[in-house]
Write a protein that holds these residues in place. Structure first.
Motif, PDB file in Angstrom:
ATOM      1  N   VAL A 136      45.314 104.673 -47.258  1.00 15.09           N
ATOM      2  CA  VAL A 136      46.097 105.833 -47.685  1.00 15.09           C
ATOM      3  C   VAL A 136      45.404 107.126 -47.257  1.00 15.09           C
ATOM      4  CG1 VAL A 136      47.276 106.948 -49.613  1.00 15.09           C
ATOM      5  CG2 VAL A 136      46.850 104.481 -49.682  1.00 15.09           C
ATOM      6  N   ASP A 137      46.005 107.774 -46.259  1.00 11.79           N
ATOM      7  CA  ASP A 137      45.517 109.084 -45.802  1.00 11.79           C
ATOM      8  C   ASP A 137      46.316 110.160 -46.549  1.00 11.79           C
ATOM      9  OD1 ASP A 137      44.067 110.973 -44.416  1.00 11.79           O
ATOM     10  OD2 ASP A 137      44.761 110.381 -42.429  1.00 11.79           O
ATOM     11  N   MET A 138      46.119 111.412 -46.238  1.00  3.01           N
ATOM     12  CA  MET A 138      46.697 112.467 -47.071  1.00  3.01           C
ATOM     13  C   MET A 138      47.696 113.356 -46.334  1.00  3.01           C
ATOM     14  SD  MET A 138      44.381 114.544 -49.764  1.00  3.01           S
ATOM     15  CE  MET A 138      45.106 115.179 -51.281  1.00  3.01           C
ATOM     16  N   GLU A 139      47.485 113.557 -45.020  1.00  3.95           N
ATOM     17  CA  GLU A 139      48.306 114.533 -44.295  1.00  3.95           C
ATOM     18  C   GLU A 139      49.789 114.146 -44.267  1.00  3.95           C
ATOM     19  OE1 GLU A 139      45.435 113.299 -43.411  1.00  3.95           O
ATOM     20  OE2 GLU A 139      44.094 114.899 -42.746  1.00  3.95           O
ATOM     21  N   GLY A 140      50.073 112.860 -44.329  1.00  8.99           N
ATOM     22  CA  GLY A 140      51.463 112.404 -44.247  1.00  8.99           C
ATOM     23  C   GLY A 140      52.089 112.074 -45.592  1.00  8.99           C
TER      24      GLY A 140
ATOM     25  N   ASP B 232      41.203 104.563 -50.136  1.00 10.44           N
ATOM     26  CA  ASP B 232      41.367 106.015 -50.022  1.00 10.44           C
ATOM     27  C   ASP B 232      40.769 106.401 -48.670  1.00 10.44           C
ATOM     28  OD1 ASP B 232      41.056 108.837 -50.225  1.00 10.44           O
ATOM     29  OD2 ASP B 232      40.944 108.712 -52.404  1.00 10.44           O
ATOM     30  N   SER B 233      41.572 107.030 -47.816  1.00 11.84           N
ATOM     31  CA  SER B 233      41.182 107.167 -46.405  1.00 11.84           C
ATOM     32  C   SER B 233      41.167 108.604 -45.906  1.00 11.84           C
ATOM     33  CB  SER B 233      42.132 106.333 -45.536  1.00 11.84           C
ATOM     34  OG  SER B 233      42.011 104.975 -45.844  1.00 11.84           O
ATOM     35  N   HIS B 234      41.022 109.561 -46.795  1.00 12.78           N
ATOM     36  CA  HIS B 234      41.039 110.962 -46.359  1.00 12.78           C
ATOM     37  C   HIS B 234      39.721 111.670 -46.679  1.00 12.78           C
ATOM     38  CE1 HIS B 234      42.470 114.999 -45.520  1.00 12.78           C
ATOM     39  NE2 HIS B 234      42.034 115.374 -46.705  1.00 12.78           N
ATOM     40  N   ASN B 235      39.163 112.302 -45.657  1.00 10.87           N
ATOM     41  CA  ASN B 235      38.015 113.191 -45.811  1.00 10.87           C
ATOM     42  C   ASN B 235      36.853 112.478 -46.523  1.00 10.87           C
ATOM     43  OD1 ASN B 235      36.560 115.543 -45.597  1.00 10.87           O
ATOM     44  ND2 ASN B 235      37.636 116.622 -47.231  1.00 10.87           N
TER      45      ASN B 235
ATOM     46  N   TYR C 113      50.046 108.780 -43.190  1.00  6.73           N
ATOM     47  CA  TYR C 113      49.425 108.975 -41.870  1.00  6.73           C
ATOM     48  C   TYR C 113      50.076 110.142 -41.118  1.00  6.73           C
ATOM     49  CZ  TYR C 113      45.993 105.192 -41.670  1.00  6.73           C
ATOM     50  OH  TYR C 113      44.871 104.421 -41.853  1.00  6.73           O
ATOM     51  N   HIS C 114      49.437 110.533 -40.010  1.00  2.00           N
ATOM     52  CA  HIS C 114      49.850 111.719 -39.251  1.00  2.00           C
ATOM     53  C   HIS C 114      49.686 111.443 -37.766  1.00  2.00           C
ATOM     54  CE1 HIS C 114      45.547 112.281 -38.654  1.00  2.00           C
ATOM     55  NE2 HIS C 114      45.433 111.938 -39.934  1.00  2.00           N
ATOM     56  N   THR C 115      50.295 112.296 -36.946  1.00  3.27           N
ATOM     57  CA  THR C 115      50.217 112.128 -35.490  1.00  3.27           C
ATOM     58  C   THR C 115      48.828 112.487 -34.969  1.00  3.27           C
ATOM     59  OG1 THR C 115      51.210 114.324 -35.339  1.00  3.27           O
ATOM     60  CG2 THR C 115      52.666 112.442 -34.932  1.00  3.27           C
TER      61      THR C 115
ATOM     62  N   SER D 137      48.535 117.315 -37.422  1.00  3.01           N
ATOM     63  CA  SER D 137      48.118 116.350 -36.401  1.00  3.01           C
ATOM     64  C   SER D 137      46.649 116.548 -36.014  1.00  3.01           C
ATOM     65  CB  SER D 137      48.989 116.509 -35.143  1.00  3.01           C
ATOM     66  OG  SER D 137      48.823 117.796 -34.576  1.00  3.01           O
ATOM     67  N   HIS D 138      45.936 115.439 -35.873  1.00  3.49           N
ATOM     68  CA  HIS D 138      44.550 115.437 -35.385  1.00  3.49           C
ATOM     69  C   HIS D 138      44.125 113.991 -35.247  1.00  3.49           C
ATOM     70  CE1 HIS D 138      43.929 114.694 -39.666  1.00  3.49           C
ATOM     71  NE2 HIS D 138      42.770 114.187 -39.348  1.00  3.49           N
ATOM     72  N   THR D 139      42.942 113.789 -34.640  1.00  2.00           N
ATOM     73  CA  THR D 139      42.396 112.440 -34.546  1.00  2.00           C
ATOM     74  C   THR D 139      40.970 112.444 -35.081  1.00  2.00           C
ATOM     75  OG1 THR D 139      43.764 111.977 -32.600  1.00  2.00           O
ATOM     76  CG2 THR D 139      41.889 110.510 -32.985  1.00  2.00           C
TER      77      THR D 139
HETATM   78 ZN    ZN Z   1      43.264 112.674 -43.547  1.00  2.00          ZN
END
Ligand code: ZN
Length: 275
Positions: free
Chosen positions: A7-11, A59-62, A104-106, A115-117
């Motif tokens: 689970v990321d956060m941007e999306g 938890d997959s963000h930052n 998720y995000h592009t 968007s970022h990688t």
């Molecule tokens: Zn993130």
């Protein structure tokens, strides 16, 4: 039936800019954490209703300490905190039946909400010559364990990016990108319904989604924003630095080596001074 949720956060539903995803960037971060937990719970509830027995949430963000543990569905297990060897997909192995990538995000360099990688140093990330973002990189990792990624949630553009790599993947579109920091968002109720419906659809077609396979040995290439970052990343033993493109190339022994080496390269590159 054992499921892995990254689970990321941007999306996540309702999230449009950095004030929601960065505790230092604004007063929406606490709301963003709640939205993230809500989206995860919608997927967990639907999966349990469908018949899943075990649900592992990463938890997959930052700093990976965003989900509100006390508000997460009681049947889920939560992996929180960092660092982790395999970051966004740490804990994923061949014991899982499927993976779902939520919020998720592009990738870097294309439109899409936030968007970022991976970090701010990557211009492009390639596996076997194919450009991938976080979705693709993590899907390759899962694929090496024969685990299919059966669902993604986020904006309309990550849905396209995911379908390009995994035809037939279930896509929960909770917002439509207007710019990199603007989106037309579904209401909370409709976003929850979309997440639940697409989770059940994904599980119903689980056997039709193949794990993402790439020819081995894999070749990972990271194109950096500037030469200083590439020079630092190329300190990692076994890498090859292509100066004319700011690209550092590595042939990992396996998916675990791929992930750890990518992290080492990004951490080193992040120390480069001057931009
Ligand atoms: Zn993130």
């Amino acid at each position: 039936m054992k499921l892995f949720l990254s689970v990321d956060m941007e999306g996540i539903s309702g999230i449009v800019d950095t004030t929601y995803i960065n505790p230092d960037a604004g007063n929406n971060y606490q709301r963003g954490r709640q939205f993230m937990t809500d989206d995860a719970n919608a997927v967990i509830e639907a999966a349990l209703e469908w018949g899943a027995k075990e649900i592992f949430v990463a938890d997959s963000h930052n700093t990976m300490n965003n989900i509100l543990w006390e508000a997460l569905h009681p049947k889920a297990r939560l992996l929180a905190g960092s660092p982790r060897d395999h970051s966004m997909v740490h804990g994923l192995d061949d014991s899982f039946d499927a993976a779902l990538f939520i919020g998720y995000h592009t990738r870097q360099g294309v439109p899409g909400v936030l968007s970022h990688t991976m970090s701010n140093v990557i211009r492009n990330l390639y596996i076997n010559g194919r450009v991938v973002g976080e979705f693709g990189f993590n899907a390759v990792f899962a694929g090496m364990y024969q685990v299919p990624v059966i669902m993604v949630s986020g904006d309309n553009l990550i849905a396209e990016e995911a379908r390009d790599l995994i035809p037939g993947i279930s896509t929960a579109v909770v917002k439509e990108a207007v710019s990199r920091t603007a989106a037309i968002c579904l209401s909370r109720e409709e976003a929850t319904a979309e997440l639940k419906q697409k989770t059940k659809a994904a599980l119903s077609s689980l056997n039709q989604i193949a794990p993402l396979r790439m020819a081995q040995p894999l070749e990972m290439a990271i194109e950096f924003s500037h030469a200083g970052q590439a020079e630092m990343a190329a300190i990692v033993p076994g890498t090859r630095y292509e100066q004319e493109t700011n690209t550092v190339i590595y042939t990992p022994a396996d998916q675990q080596d791929m992930y750890k080496t990518m992290r080492a390269m990004l951490n080193l590159a992040g120390t480069a001074e001057f931009f």
